[in-house]
Scaffold this active site. Structure first.
Site, short mmCIF file in Angstrom:
data_model
loop_
_atom_site.label_atom_id
_atom_site.label_comp_id
_atom_site.label_asym_id
_atom_site.label_seq_id
_atom_site.Cartn_x
_atom_site.Cartn_y
_atom_site.Cartn_z
N SER A 8 0.81 -1.21 0.00
CA SER A 8 0.00 0.00 0.00
C SER A 8 0.85 1.27 0.00
CB SER A 8 -0.93 0.01 1.22
OG SER A 8 -0.18 -0.05 2.42
N ASP A 12 -1.10 8.69 6.24
CA ASP A 12 -1.49 8.32 7.59
C ASP A 12 -2.04 9.52 8.35
OD1 ASP A 12 -0.60 5.78 7.13
OD2 ASP A 12 1.29 6.01 8.22
N ASN A 52 6.47 2.71 3.20
CA ASN A 52 7.27 2.74 4.42
C ASN A 52 8.49 1.84 4.32
OD1 ASN A 52 5.48 4.47 5.69
ND2 ASN A 52 4.39 2.86 6.78
N GLY A 225 7.87 -7.64 19.11
CA GLY A 225 7.73 -6.38 19.83
C GLY A 225 9.05 -5.97 20.46
N ASP A 257 7.18 -2.20 9.62
CA ASP A 257 7.67 -1.87 8.27
C ASP A 257 9.16 -1.55 8.32
OD1 ASP A 257 5.03 -2.11 7.46
OD2 ASP A 257 4.66 0.04 7.55
#
Length: 327
Positions: A8, A12, A52, A225, A257
């Site tokens: 995409s 944002d 990104n 994470g 990303d």
């Protein structure tokens, strides 16, 4: 190594809620949720999964090829990406639709609620990868990131037909995909990217176990994470990489990303998968310290200092010669 990133391209709209989403949810009323949040701020930033990732790769000097669809309002964004080392020659411009929009609210615990307007992204299915490969003199890997679902399926099938290695990266689109679509997209992938939650969702929706999926892909790369990332392959020792120390937690949007951008750049450089994951974690750390997915600054000196502190002199020595001299 030449990598094309399909995914995409979006703007944002990022907002912050000074509370916790969970405090607003009533356990016995989850079947009829009707909520609005008074937010403190609004940041309008460039974004989109494909853009990104390409921006991060461009910062690292690895000349990515962006494959996606945008509207006629893309020209300023295009100039920005090209100025930052991204090949945008394969971006399709819609004659009737605007560039996609991502609208996201983040609470004080960094939980997020987001919505995505497709817009011109729906025309990604009309892009032929052969034309992209012919234009740039061949492709060594195509990353099939979150995009128009039909486009993702068509790109995957074209990669198989033409023998182009591909990486599967469903990201936000996994929520709307059915098991048969996910099975089609990951089967035979050189790399399968996901976070921990998506990993479980992939297994649930496909009905395939972790071992079965490992048997169908080259490498499974799972982001963890703040704990870093894990790389697995059938019959190989698992690689686990931690993250550098964060200076701040400004906004988690685009962290995944950035990891992919660093990891893919490591592949271009020809370093080990462990080093590639370390570069990915370093870039992801820079992004979480910044509001916006393409607002971070990649200083060569700062990058090497922090990379050395976390991963050691030997790791830094293997990476530093690949970093662009100008950053």
């Amino acid at each position: 190594m030449r990598i094309a990133v399909s995914g995409s391209i979006a703007t944002d709209h990022l907002m912050t809620f000074p509370g916790r989403f969970t405090d607003q949810l009533v356990a016995d009323q989850l079947h009829t949720v009707s909520l609005s949040f008074l937010v403190d701020g609004l940041e309008v930033r460039r974004g989109g999964v494909g853009a990104n990732i390409c921006y991060g790769m461009g910062q690292l000097g690895t000349a990515p090829v962006l494959v996606g669809a945008a509207g006629e309002d893309f020209e300023e964004y295009r100039a920005w990406l090209e100025r930052n080392g991204v090949d945008t020659g394969s971006v399709r411009i819609s004659e009737v639709l605007h560039t996609a929009r991502f609208i996201c609210t983040t609470d004080v615990e960094h939980n997020q609620i987001g919505s995505f307007y497709t817009g011109a992204m729906s025309e990604a299915r009309l892009i032929e990868l052969k034309a992209v490969a012919d234009r740039v003199g061949g492709l060594d890997l195509v990353v099939i990131g979150a995009d128009d679902p039909e486009g993702m399926l068509r790109h995957t099938e074209e990669c198989r037909t033409r023998g182009i290695p591909f990486a599967a990266d469903f990201s936000q689109q996994i929520a709307r995909m059915e098991g048969d679509e996910i099975r089609t997209l990951l089967d035979g992938a050189a790399y399968l990217f996901s976070n921990e939650y998506e990993k479980g969702l992939i297994e649930t929706k496909t009905g395939w176990s972790d071992a079965e999926i490992l048997g169908r892909v080259g490498h499974r790369v799972t982001t963890l994470g703040p704990r870093g990332a894990r790389i697995e392959a059938e019959g190989a020792e698992t690689i686990e990489v931690g993250c550098p120390e964060e200076h701040a937690k400004a906004d988690p949007t685009g962290v995944g990303d950035a990891f992919r951008a660093g990891f893919l750049s490591g592949l271009v450089w020809g370093v080990t998968l462990e080093r590639a994951a370390q570069v990915g974690c370093m870039l992801a750390t820079l992004v979480i310290e910044t509001v916006g997915t393409q607002e971070y600054e990649l200083s060569r000196i700062n990058f090497i200092e922090r990379f050395t502190k976390r991963y050691g002199d030997e790791a830094a020595a293997e990476v530093q010669d690949h970093l662009p001299r100008v950053v």
